[in-house]
Design a protein around this motif. Sequence first.
Motif, PDB file in Angstrom:
ATOM      1  N   GLN A  40      78.761  87.165 -84.830  1.00 39.14           N
ATOM      2  CA  GLN A  40      77.895  88.246 -84.985  1.00 39.14           C
ATOM      3  C   GLN A  40      77.279  88.184 -86.545  1.00 39.14           C
ATOM      4  O   GLN A  40      78.017  87.829 -87.370  1.00 39.14           O
ATOM      5  N   GLN A  47      75.568  90.249 -80.618  1.00 38.87           N
ATOM      6  CA  GLN A  47      76.820  89.445 -80.594  1.00 38.87           C
ATOM      7  C   GLN A  47      76.605  88.283 -79.452  1.00 38.87           C
ATOM      8  O   GLN A  47      75.927  88.486 -78.291  1.00 38.87           O
ATOM      9  N   GLN A  96      74.157  93.167 -76.415  1.00 36.88           N
ATOM     10  CA  GLN A  96      73.511  94.050 -77.415  1.00 36.88           C
ATOM     11  C   GLN A  96      73.450  95.641 -76.955  1.00 36.88           C
ATOM     12  O   GLN A  96      72.878  95.705 -75.759  1.00 36.88           O
ATOM     13  N   SER A 192      83.874  93.723 -86.427  1.00 39.69           N
ATOM     14  CA  SER A 192      82.420  93.638 -86.400  1.00 39.69           C
ATOM     15  C   SER A 192      81.858  95.257 -86.843  1.00 39.69           C
ATOM     16  O   SER A 192      80.859  95.146 -87.545  1.00 39.69           O
TER      17      SER A 192
END
Length: 410
Positions: A40, A47, A96, A192
């Motif tokens: 990412q 991602q 997403q 993330s």
Amino acid sequence: MNCSPMKDTPQVQNKIQASQLQKIILSEALKNRYALAMWQLPNDTVQHCILDFSGKPHRIRVDLEECVPGFVVSPFVSSDKENAFFVRADFQIDFQGGQCLHQETADPRSGEFYQNLLKHPFENLYFARDWRRYFKKSIHHTSTTQSHYENLVKKGIEEIQNGRFIKVVLSRTKSLEYKESLDLIDFFQKLSENYSTAFRYLFHIPEVGTWMGASPEILISVDQNQIFRTVALAGTQALQAHKKLSEVAWTQKEIEEQAIVGRYIINCFKKIRLREFDEEGPKTIIAGNLMHLCTRFLVDMQAANFPQLGTVMLDLLHPTSAVCGMPKDPALDFILKHEGHDREFYSGFLGPVNIHRESHIFVNLRCMQFLEDRMLLYAGAGVTEDSNPSKEWNETEMKCETLNRVLTTL
């Protein structure tokens, strides 16, 4: 590559979550010896995930203009010109907002593989204790002791005082035990979420290595508009949440350390007679639990009439003075003789190449290696004449916390 969802994707959303599909993809990659990369980009909500169906590692010399879409992983040092490993994008899927978008690739196996993923029983996945048998075996990997590291820093300072170099970046390792419940995809997702301004990645290349990280430092970037970017990033201190970034104070040692990296980049521009570039900074930036000094450089490759700039600068920059030292050759020689461990991919570079017509290569910092019997954190600090060994140790401890603090919440 055409960016189009498979016809039955909307129906799938009610049956399987994106994170579940990622776990299935990782499980299939491990079982079938496929190389895998998930990543990412900084400040991006998408991602990406690719698989290489070949079943064997590819070694390449990175040429951004000629390279097929994929993900490159290069070690800190290598004597071989074809020194980078390459994960080819035989299969690609983007994630997403819970949506799973399968990307059309040139490989005819891609569509069939995607359809089989959707039929995969989630209950039959390989989890932590099963995954580890696919990881690289541990050979003499242990934690660096504080006394060893501080003595190493002292040696580096002595060499600086003797005029051998003006800066050297010295690294260490920190070994961690596995939790039985550890799930790599959950770890990646948590990483993330916590470090949205970093480049977050997970890659697995059979017999080569399995790594995860959240790097704050871009090495080179070339976007769809042929804009080239790089940064000079150095100087480290703990995040001071109560302070405005404009009010953060830096020591002379940290300012000079960052300036060395900036001068190194400008000298690379001079070598190739590039005069048309924009420079911004240095400014204080936040990278997770840390702050750094950063100067950004930008080049319009079309205006400069330099379409090969990305590849040329990649060759010139790596390893930068931010991960090696200055001058490069004597600093590198000192590192290889005295550090006492193989950095492998730590402080190398990695990232997507020609994915959606863009390439984003980052320095591999704030990273962790997954071995068969343990996890290994890597961290380093820039040593100059004004360095204090205990403070450099503390800096590496702060850097290790980037991943460790996420790991403890799982």
